[in-house]
Design a protein around this motif. Structure first.
Motif, PDB file in Angstrom:
ATOM      1  N   GLU A  79      -6.421  -2.966 -11.755  1.00 55.80           N
ATOM      2  CA  GLU A  79      -5.988  -4.177 -11.053  1.00 55.80           C
ATOM      3  C   GLU A  79      -4.518  -4.086 -10.640  1.00 55.80           C
ATOM      4  OE1 GLU A  79      -9.103  -7.133 -13.409  1.00 55.80           O
ATOM      5  OE2 GLU A  79      -7.025  -6.973 -14.087  1.00 55.80           O
ATOM      6  N   VAL A  80      -3.685  -3.543 -11.516  1.00 54.15           N
ATOM      7  CA  VAL A  80      -2.268  -3.383 -11.191  1.00 54.15           C
ATOM      8  C   VAL A  80      -2.118  -2.438 -10.003  1.00 54.15           C
ATOM      9  CG1 VAL A  80      -0.066  -2.472 -12.048  1.00 54.15           C
ATOM     10  CG2 VAL A  80      -1.475  -3.917 -13.523  1.00 54.15           C
ATOM     11  N   ASP A  81      -2.841  -1.328 -10.042  1.00 55.53           N
ATOM     12  CA  ASP A  81      -2.762  -0.353  -8.954  1.00 55.53           C
ATOM     13  C   ASP A  81      -3.296  -0.935  -7.651  1.00 55.53           C
ATOM     14  OD1 ASP A  81      -1.828   2.310  -8.461  1.00 55.53           O
ATOM     15  OD2 ASP A  81      -3.906   2.892  -8.116  1.00 55.53           O
ATOM     16  N   ALA A  82      -4.411  -1.665  -7.715  1.00 55.54           N
ATOM     17  CA  ALA A  82      -5.004  -2.251  -6.505  1.00 55.54           C
ATOM     18  C   ALA A  82      -4.065  -3.278  -5.871  1.00 55.54           C
ATOM     19  CB  ALA A  82      -6.353  -2.891  -6.843  1.00 55.54           C
ATOM     20  N   ALA A  83      -3.410  -4.093  -6.696  1.00 53.93           N
ATOM     21  CA  ALA A  83      -2.472  -5.086  -6.159  1.00 53.93           C
ATOM     22  C   ALA A  83      -1.296  -4.396  -5.481  1.00 53.93           C
ATOM     23  CB  ALA A  83      -1.981  -6.007  -7.282  1.00 53.93           C
ATOM     24  N   HIS A  84      -0.828  -3.317  -6.078  1.00 57.18           N
ATOM     25  CA  HIS A  84       0.292  -2.581  -5.490  1.00 57.18           C
ATOM     26  C   HIS A  84      -0.128  -1.931  -4.168  1.00 57.18           C
ATOM     27  CE1 HIS A  84       4.139  -0.599  -5.429  1.00 57.18           C
ATOM     28  NE2 HIS A  84       3.548   0.562  -5.222  1.00 57.18           N
ATOM     29  N   LEU A  85      -1.315  -1.339  -4.145  1.00 59.25           N
ATOM     30  CA  LEU A  85      -1.802  -0.700  -2.912  1.00 59.25           C
ATOM     31  C   LEU A  85      -2.047  -1.718  -1.804  1.00 59.25           C
ATOM     32  CD1 LEU A  85      -4.234   2.002  -4.304  1.00 59.25           C
ATOM     33  CD2 LEU A  85      -2.113   2.398  -3.046  1.00 59.25           C
ATOM     34  N   ALA A  86      -2.437  -2.932  -2.164  1.00 60.85           N
ATOM     35  CA  ALA A  86      -2.663  -3.971  -1.153  1.00 60.85           C
ATOM     36  C   ALA A  86      -1.357  -4.308  -0.439  1.00 60.85           C
ATOM     37  CB  ALA A  86      -3.259  -5.219  -1.798  1.00 60.85           C
ATOM     38  N   GLU A  87      -0.259  -4.298  -1.180  1.00 61.56           N
ATOM     39  CA  GLU A  87       1.043  -4.599  -0.581  1.00 61.56           C
ATOM     40  C   GLU A  87       1.709  -3.363   0.016  1.00 61.56           C
ATOM     41  OE1 GLU A  87       3.720  -6.715  -3.088  1.00 61.56           O
ATOM     42  OE2 GLU A  87       2.176  -8.118  -3.739  1.00 61.56           O
ATOM     43  N   HIS A  88       1.383  -2.196  -0.524  1.00 61.93           N
ATOM     44  CA  HIS A  88       2.014  -0.942  -0.087  1.00 61.93           C
ATOM     45  C   HIS A  88       0.921   0.098   0.174  1.00 61.93           C
ATOM     46  CE1 HIS A  88       5.838  -2.637  -1.352  1.00 61.93           C
ATOM     47  NE2 HIS A  88       5.226  -3.013  -2.462  1.00 61.93           N
ATOM     48  N   PRO A  89       0.221  -0.009   1.306  1.00 62.19           N
ATOM     49  CA  PRO A  89      -0.936   0.859   1.553  1.00 62.19           C
ATOM     50  C   PRO A  89      -0.616   2.352   1.567  1.00 62.19           C
ATOM     51  CG  PRO A  89      -0.666  -0.765   3.315  1.00 62.19           C
ATOM     52  CD  PRO A  89       0.449  -0.964   2.352  1.00 62.19           C
ATOM     53  N   ARG A  90       0.625   2.712   1.794  1.00 67.38           N
ATOM     54  CA  ARG A  90       0.966   4.131   1.843  1.00 67.38           C
ATOM     55  C   ARG A  90       1.367   4.686   0.475  1.00 67.38           C
ATOM     56  NH1 ARG A  90       4.472   5.572   6.953  1.00 67.38           N
ATOM     57  NH2 ARG A  90       3.888   7.593   6.117  1.00 67.38           N
ATOM     58  N   ALA A  91       1.359   3.840  -0.545  1.00 66.81           N
ATOM     59  CA  ALA A  91       1.719   4.282  -1.894  1.00 66.81           C
ATOM     60  C   ALA A  91       0.632   5.210  -2.430  1.00 66.81           C
ATOM     61  CB  ALA A  91       1.881   3.080  -2.820  1.00 66.81           C
ATOM     62  N   ALA A  92       1.011   6.034  -3.376  1.00 67.54           N
ATOM     63  CA  ALA A  92       0.060   6.969  -3.980  1.00 67.54           C
ATOM     64  C   ALA A  92      -0.942   6.212  -4.839  1.00 67.54           C
ATOM     65  CB  ALA A  92       0.809   7.992  -4.821  1.00 67.54           C
TER      66      ALA A  92
END
Length: 113
Positions: free
Chosen positions: A44-57
């Motif tokens: 969930e933490v990773d998904a929330a981060h990717l939603a805001e930063h789609p280019r993140a690893a």
């Protein structure tokens, strides 16, 4: 060399490592804290981060959650939730030490603003 890349990794891995791993840990800590008493899983933490930063690893924040746990800033709740891929994932909650770290970060942000 970066602490987030192994000594045996090629130079490109060291160059790609974030310049400030503490920043990423604070992002992950804040996301778990924002989840409130129900906590959050690494996924969930990773998904929330990717939603805001789609280019993140992908998986970047999951690694930071492990580091936060080892540092005593978050702890496993003993609960598990199903991930979107139908796998069980441990739920994490911010500890008192983690809440103190968040407050200190907020104070530093207020002073610099």
């Amino acid at each position: 060399m970066s602490a987030l890349a192994r000594n045996t990794d090629p130079a490109t891995s060291h160059e790609a490592s974030p310049a400030d791993p503490d920043r990423d840990r604070m992002i992950a800590l804040r996301r778990i804290g924002d989840a409130g008493p129900e906590g959050a899983t690494q996924v969930e933490v990773d998904a929330a981060h990717l939603a805001e930063h789609p280019r993140a690893a992908d998986g970047k924040m999951r690694k930071r959650v492990c580091e936060l746990r080892r540092s005593g800033l978050v702890q496993k709740t003993g609960e598990r939730r199903l991930t979107p891929r139908r796998r069980w994932a441990e739920v994490y909650r911010v500890t008192a030490k983690g809440r103190a770290a968040l407050r200190a970060a907020d104070r530093r942000k207020d002073v610099s603003a």
